[in-house]
Design a protein around this motif. Structure first.
Motif, short mmCIF file in Angstrom:
data_model
loop_
_atom_site.label_atom_id
_atom_site.label_comp_id
_atom_site.label_asym_id
_atom_site.label_seq_id
_atom_site.Cartn_x
_atom_site.Cartn_y
_atom_site.Cartn_z
N GLU A 24 0.67 -1.39 -0.16
CA GLU A 24 -0.12 -0.03 -0.15
C GLU A 24 0.65 1.49 0.30
O GLU A 24 0.40 2.12 -0.60
N VAL A 25 2.47 1.15 0.48
CA VAL A 25 3.09 2.27 1.01
C VAL A 25 3.99 2.61 -0.15
O VAL A 25 3.60 3.29 -1.16
N PHE A 28 0.59 4.11 -2.93
CA PHE A 28 0.82 5.09 -2.93
C PHE A 28 1.71 6.63 -3.35
O PHE A 28 1.16 7.26 -4.14
N PHE A 132 7.19 9.29 7.25
CA PHE A 132 6.29 8.35 7.54
C PHE A 132 6.21 9.16 9.47
O PHE A 132 7.72 9.28 9.92
N ALA A 146 1.07 6.87 10.15
CA ALA A 146 0.60 7.60 8.92
C ALA A 146 2.11 8.30 7.72
O ALA A 146 3.11 8.96 8.13
N LEU A 147 1.48 8.18 6.19
CA LEU A 147 2.73 8.89 6.03
C LEU A 147 2.22 9.77 4.90
O LEU A 147 0.58 10.11 4.60
N GLN A 148 3.27 10.96 5.02
CA GLN A 148 2.59 11.97 3.97
C GLN A 148 3.85 11.90 3.12
O GLN A 148 5.01 12.21 2.56
N ILE A 179 -2.67 2.18 7.15
CA ILE A 179 -2.09 3.81 7.68
C ILE A 179 -3.38 4.73 7.05
O ILE A 179 -4.40 4.17 6.73
N LYS A 181 -2.96 8.50 5.13
CA LYS A 181 -2.02 8.73 4.06
C LYS A 181 -2.30 10.80 3.62
O LYS A 181 -3.31 10.58 3.83
N THR A 211 -7.42 9.16 3.25
CA THR A 211 -6.62 9.65 2.33
C THR A 211 -7.58 11.09 2.20
O THR A 211 -8.63 11.76 2.14
#
Ligand code: SPV
Ligand code: MN
Length: 635
Positions: A24-25, A28, A132, A146-148, A179, A181, A211
């Protein structure tokens, strides 16, 4: 996918992503590299070296500038990009889903189409930063990875100070991570490095895919994914899983014999939330957002963040000594939208000392008396000018701030700007009474700058209205039902720092008086003081406040001051019930029945008291009692 990542990322950065091992990371990051088309990509882990890269990039890119004090930098947002942009913020909803008229929504398909067009090629000429983080403490039941992705080093740097590093948490959770995103692009910038295309500003929240999209804005509340944008995703997730995300501070209030009692507190923006969390003598866990879960029959809270994005206006050495010290000493800190003088020092509205004659601020070159295009005077700093810093190194940081177990919440506080209705501090009659009358009925006045002049009251349930991705009725029901299964139900209090004396037009309390209210609530949460039960709630006894004013503030507290502050204002309290009832009857879909019943029961109590004692009733007219919390036994 692998090809695109390998093409844009250095070998070292590719390995960082590979180590996480979550498709998924990969997906994205790949998707937005392709769409936004950045010149380069930097992947940031939790290492000091990577974090320094971001900090340096913010200065190198011209988004931040160094100041005279070591570690301090300043940044400007566009003159018209100084606050949360409600008009361009929407929850994306699939066809047929309705959240009620107070929540801004947009058709999901249309919204996604719109924002994808805006994001296309938006990072040309920019670097993309991949970050991250972990919302809530790491290695905890509360942790949300959380992925920014952002092309703003300023945003990425802010997040460094505000959130816990989460690369290792991503690695720990691997494929199982659920997560959140975030994709942010500041888009084209002008010569001051502020956003150029404000008409294309967008903040869209997609709870279906966890998201959030943000474009053509830099102001933190719109751009810092993990702050108010993640909050919407968390409220939605919590509502499905039975926990709460609240716009609440979390603090340790220090009672007798070293006892620490933890409180949460919800206040609308600019109503004293940060200054409460930073009260001298108490310890701070968080100043803005809390996750609350029921664990073993107790409410356990954590700070979602680890830093503060605080309002700087009004901070001075007397009222806010800890923030003052932090703002005047070397440490990592970002100031946004304040006045910067030639010697690279900062000034803001309400700071000690004289306003400098000139400098630069959010409006460009600035001088005293400068006016904007609408002939309105531009003050030295924006009223919403902010500072970002971590809490960890503050002298008042609570020792449990990063505890994976969180802290037990023993009291809950709600407060807004209210010049004429509620008493300074009051305990509710029960959990439901508190949730309804203190939380769901929360209002705040838009202007308090002009004393005596009545502001416009805005309805803001739990101070969370701007951040709700679910219908208000459902959100309130979740809060009411949160009591179920608790072994010990924490008391809910209402506070009001903004009562005004009708005769003089002056505030009835000093800013520092709130210290006494928290000490009193701490005693009350531990059932060590009695109360006086009124139609609106349980108020302190004068005999208990007097010694607290003396010991905490060194002030003599007179019976006259007490009477003015704590008299029950029946007329105003009845008007409030009318306003709130009308909103829940006409604007809120599916308001819980018990909410309307609770409002009506309070009206009845007020009318009975009015018949006996008139419109303004002194505390002495009511009966004291109930250190055990009941209203009948009087002990
Ligand atoms: C607030 O306005 O409540 C804040 C700042 O905490 S913002 O990030 O803009 O939401
Ligand atoms: Mn806030």
């Amino acid at each position: 996918m692998e090809e695109i990542l390998k093409k844009k990322l250095s070998e070292k950065d590719y390995a960082k992503i590979e180590k996480i091992g979550n498709p998924e990371v990969d997906k994205f990051i790949t998707k937005y590299i392709e769409l936004c088309n950045p010149d380069s990509v930097f992947v940031c882990t939790d290492s000091k070296e990577d974090i320094k890269y971001i900090r340096d990039a913010a200065v190198k890119n011209g988004e931040e500038h160094k100041m005279a004090i070591d570690g301090h930098t300043y940044h400007f947002d566009n003159y018209l990009d100084q606050a949360r942009d409600k008009a361009h913020t929407a929850i994306l909803v699939p066809k047929g889903v309705e959240l009620g008229e107070s929540i801004d929504t947009k058709d999901r398909d249309e919204g996604l189409k719109d924002v994808m067009e805006i994001l296309k090629d938006s990072m040309k000429g920019h670097e993309m930063y991949v970050r991250f983080f972990c919302l809530g403490p790491t290695n905890s039941k509360f942790s949300i990875p959380a992925l920014q992705l952002t092309d703003s080093a300023f945003v990425a740097h802010n997040e460094d100070l505000l959130y816990r590093q989460g690369y290792e948490e991503f690695v720990r959770q691997g494929k199982n991570a659920k997560i959140f995103k975030f994709i942010h692009s500041q888009g084209e910038l002008d010569e001051r490095k502020t956003c150029k295309n404000l008409d294309k500003r967008r903040i869209y929240i997609d709870t279906e895919e966890n998201t959030v999209y943000s474009a053509n804005t830099q102001y933190g509340g719109n751009s810092i994914g993990l702050k108010k944008l993640a909050m919407r995703l968390a409220i939605k997730r919590g509502s499905k899983e039975g926990w709460l995300t609240e716009h609440m501070l979390l603090m340790g209030v220090h009672g007798p014999k070293g006892r620490v009692t933890y409180f949460t507190g919800a206040f609308p923006s600019a109503c004293g939330k940060t200054s409460t969390a930073m009260l001298d003598g108490e310890t701070i866990v968080g100043d803005d957002i809390s996750y609350l879960k029921k664990i073993n029959g107790e409410i356990i809270g954590v700070n979602v963040e680890r830093g503060m994005f605080g309002i700087i206006q009004g901070i001075n050495s007397k009222d806010d000594p800890i923030q003052w010290k932090a703002l005047n000493n070397p440490r990592e800190i970002i100031l946004s939208n304040v006045l910067i003088t030639e010697d690279k020092k900062a000034h803001w509205i309400g700071k000690n000392g004289d306003v400098p004659a000139k400098g630069i601020n959010h409006s460009g070159d600035w001088f005293v008396g400068k006016k904007d295009a609408k002939d309105k005077e531009i003050k030295c700093s924006h009223p919403n000018a902010r500072f970002t810093m971590s809490l960890d190194t503050l002298e008042n940081c609570d020792k449990n701030i990063h505890s994976p177990e969180g802290v037990t919440v023993s009291g809950i506080v709600y407060g807004g700007r209210d010049s004429d209705t509620c008493v300074p501090v009051e305990e509710s009659l029960s959990w439901t009474h508190g949730i309804v009358m203190k939380g769901a009925a929360l209002e705040s006045e838009t202007t308090a700058a002009t004393l005596g002049q009545e502001g416009v009251r805005e309805f803001n349930p739990m101070s969370n209205l701007d951040f709700l991705p679910i219908p208000i009725g459902e959100y309130i029901k979740n809060n009411i039902e949160f009591e179920n299964g608790l072994k010990k139900v924490p008391p809910i209090f209402g506070v009001n720092y903004f009562l005004v004396d009708k005769e003089t037009g002056k505030f009835l309390n000093e800013k520092t008086d709130k210290k006494v209210w928290y000490k009193w609530m701490e005693l009350r949460a531990n059932k060590e003081v009695e109360v006086i039960e009124t139609p609106t709630g349980k108020i302190p006894k004068y005999e208990d406040l007097k010694p607290l004013f003396k010991s905490v503030l060194g002030k003599d507290y007179s019976p006259e001051a007490y009477n003015k502050q704590f008299m029950i204002r029946v007329k105003e309290s009845l008007s409030k019930i009318d306003r709130i009832k009308k909103i829940y009857e006409t604007k809120v879909k599916d308001a819980p029945k018990v909410l309307l019943e609770t409002l009506e029961a309070q009206r009845k109590r007020l009318l009975e008291a009015q018949a006996k004692h008139g419109d303004y009733i002194l505390p002495e007219k009511f009966v004291a009692g109930g250190s055990c919390g009941c209203s009948c036994c009087g002990h």
